[in-house]
Design an enzyme around this catalytic site. Structure first.
Site, PDB file in Angstrom:
ATOM      1  N   GLY A   1      44.869  60.886  75.935  1.00  0.00           N
ATOM      2  CA  GLY A   1      45.316  60.574  77.283  1.00  0.00           C
ATOM      3  C   GLY A   1      44.195  60.631  78.299  1.00  0.00           C
ATOM      4  O   GLY A   1      44.228  59.921  79.306  1.00  0.00           O
TER       5      GLY A   1
ATOM      6  N   GLU B   1      42.531  57.354  78.075  1.00  0.00           N
ATOM      7  CA  GLU B   1      43.434  56.370  78.672  1.00  0.00           C
ATOM      8  C   GLU B   1      43.448  56.475  80.191  1.00  0.00           C
ATOM      9  O   GLU B   1      43.544  55.455  80.892  1.00  0.00           O
ATOM     10  CB  GLU B   1      44.833  56.559  78.093  1.00  0.00           C
ATOM     11  CG  GLU B   1      44.930  56.139  76.632  1.00  0.00           C
ATOM     12  CD  GLU B   1      46.203  56.581  75.946  1.00  0.00           C
ATOM     13  OE1 GLU B   1      46.798  55.764  75.242  1.00  0.00           O
ATOM     14  OE2 GLU B   1      46.591  57.762  76.115  1.00  0.00           O
TER      15      GLU B   1
ATOM     16  N   ALA C   1      46.477  64.699  75.992  1.00  0.00           N
ATOM     17  CA  ALA C   1      47.776  65.164  76.461  1.00  0.00           C
ATOM     18  C   ALA C   1      47.987  66.617  76.027  1.00  0.00           C
ATOM     19  O   ALA C   1      47.289  67.123  75.151  1.00  0.00           O
ATOM     20  CB  ALA C   1      48.884  64.279  75.884  1.00  0.00           C
TER      21      ALA C   1
END
Length: 259
Positions: A110, A113, A67
């Protein structure tokens, strides 16, 4: 307005689209704008009858290194609640067409993910997967503790989440996180090849099969079997089922139309 942080290429192969994350100076860090552009592009492709499978990639150096920490560093808990950044992830989870992540370099936080939000993962030998959020005082928030555990088991997931250790592509393959490891010059090509194989099949059957596999993570075995059976029966209302079975009987290649 054209997307700033992604590029979309349609028909890189018959019925296959390719989305490339495109923030190279930030190692494709996933800020709110990039994720919004990705969500909108995926929804548009999901609604396009000419597209049957989607490949998602970054570049050779990074799929996505996590992120955008600068965007979050000074936010309060209330700021995060109001922003509701994970609603975008929830929308991406609802994409019905199969998505294949083509991963090279870093897939961290992220980024890791996001690969797990896809249905399959093809990785280059340079790929590195990890959930290093613990090293900056937080934890995974976009599925890292849940999808990773389901993919590789409690012990391995605990080690990755609690230490922040990266794993290699080969380790990810051995653990069952990814589908294939190939040389870096082939990872995107191999992902498109896999997408093309799927895109040649009945799009209705593919969507319903994907839905049934994902259902297995959310329900009991008995309920999952019931869901699978309903989808199986429902496909007998489709022209593709008639075409597929008739082609098998006639010993010819089927021509699926998605109806």
């Amino acid at each position: 307005m054209l997307p700033q942080f992604i590029t979309v290429h349609q028909n890189v192969a018959p019925h296959v689209a390719h989305i490339r994350l495109n923030r190279p100076n930030e190692l494709n860090a996933l800020n709110l704008q990039l994720m919004g552009e990705l969500r909108d592009a995926l929804k548009a492709l999901d609604a396009d009858d000419d597209i049957r499978a989607i490949v998602l990639s970054g570049n050779d150096k990074a799929f996505a290194a996590g992120a955008d920490i600068r965007e979050m560093a000074n936010k309060s808990a209330i700021d995060m609640f109001i922003t509701d950044q994970f609603s975008t992830w929830d929308a991406i989870k609802k994409i019905k067409k199969p998505m294949i992540a083509a991963v090279s370099g870093f897939a961290l936080g992220g980024g890791c993910e996001l690969t797990m939000l896809c249905d399959m993962i093809v990785a280059s030998e340079t790929a590195r997967f990890g959930q290093p959020e613990i090293k900056i005082g937080v934890m995974p928030g976009a599925g890292g503790t849940q999808r990773l555990t389901r993919a590789i088991g409690k012990a391995r997931a605990m080690e990755m989440v609690l230490t922040g250790r990266f794993i290699t592509a080969q380790e990810a393959l051995d653990a069952g996180l990814i589908n294939k490891v190939v040389p870096v010059e082939l990872y995107l090509q191999e992902a498109i090849k896999l997408a093309s194989e799927i895109a040649a099949l009945s799009p209705l059957a593919v969507k319903m099969a994907k839905e049934a596999v994902l259902k297995s993570f959310d329900t009991t075995l008995e309920e999952g079997l019931h869901f699978e059976r309903k989808n199986f029966y429902l496909l007998f209302a489709a022209e593709d089922q008639k075409e597929g079975m008739q082609a098998f009987v006639e010993k010819r290649a089927p021509v699926f139309k998605g109806r």
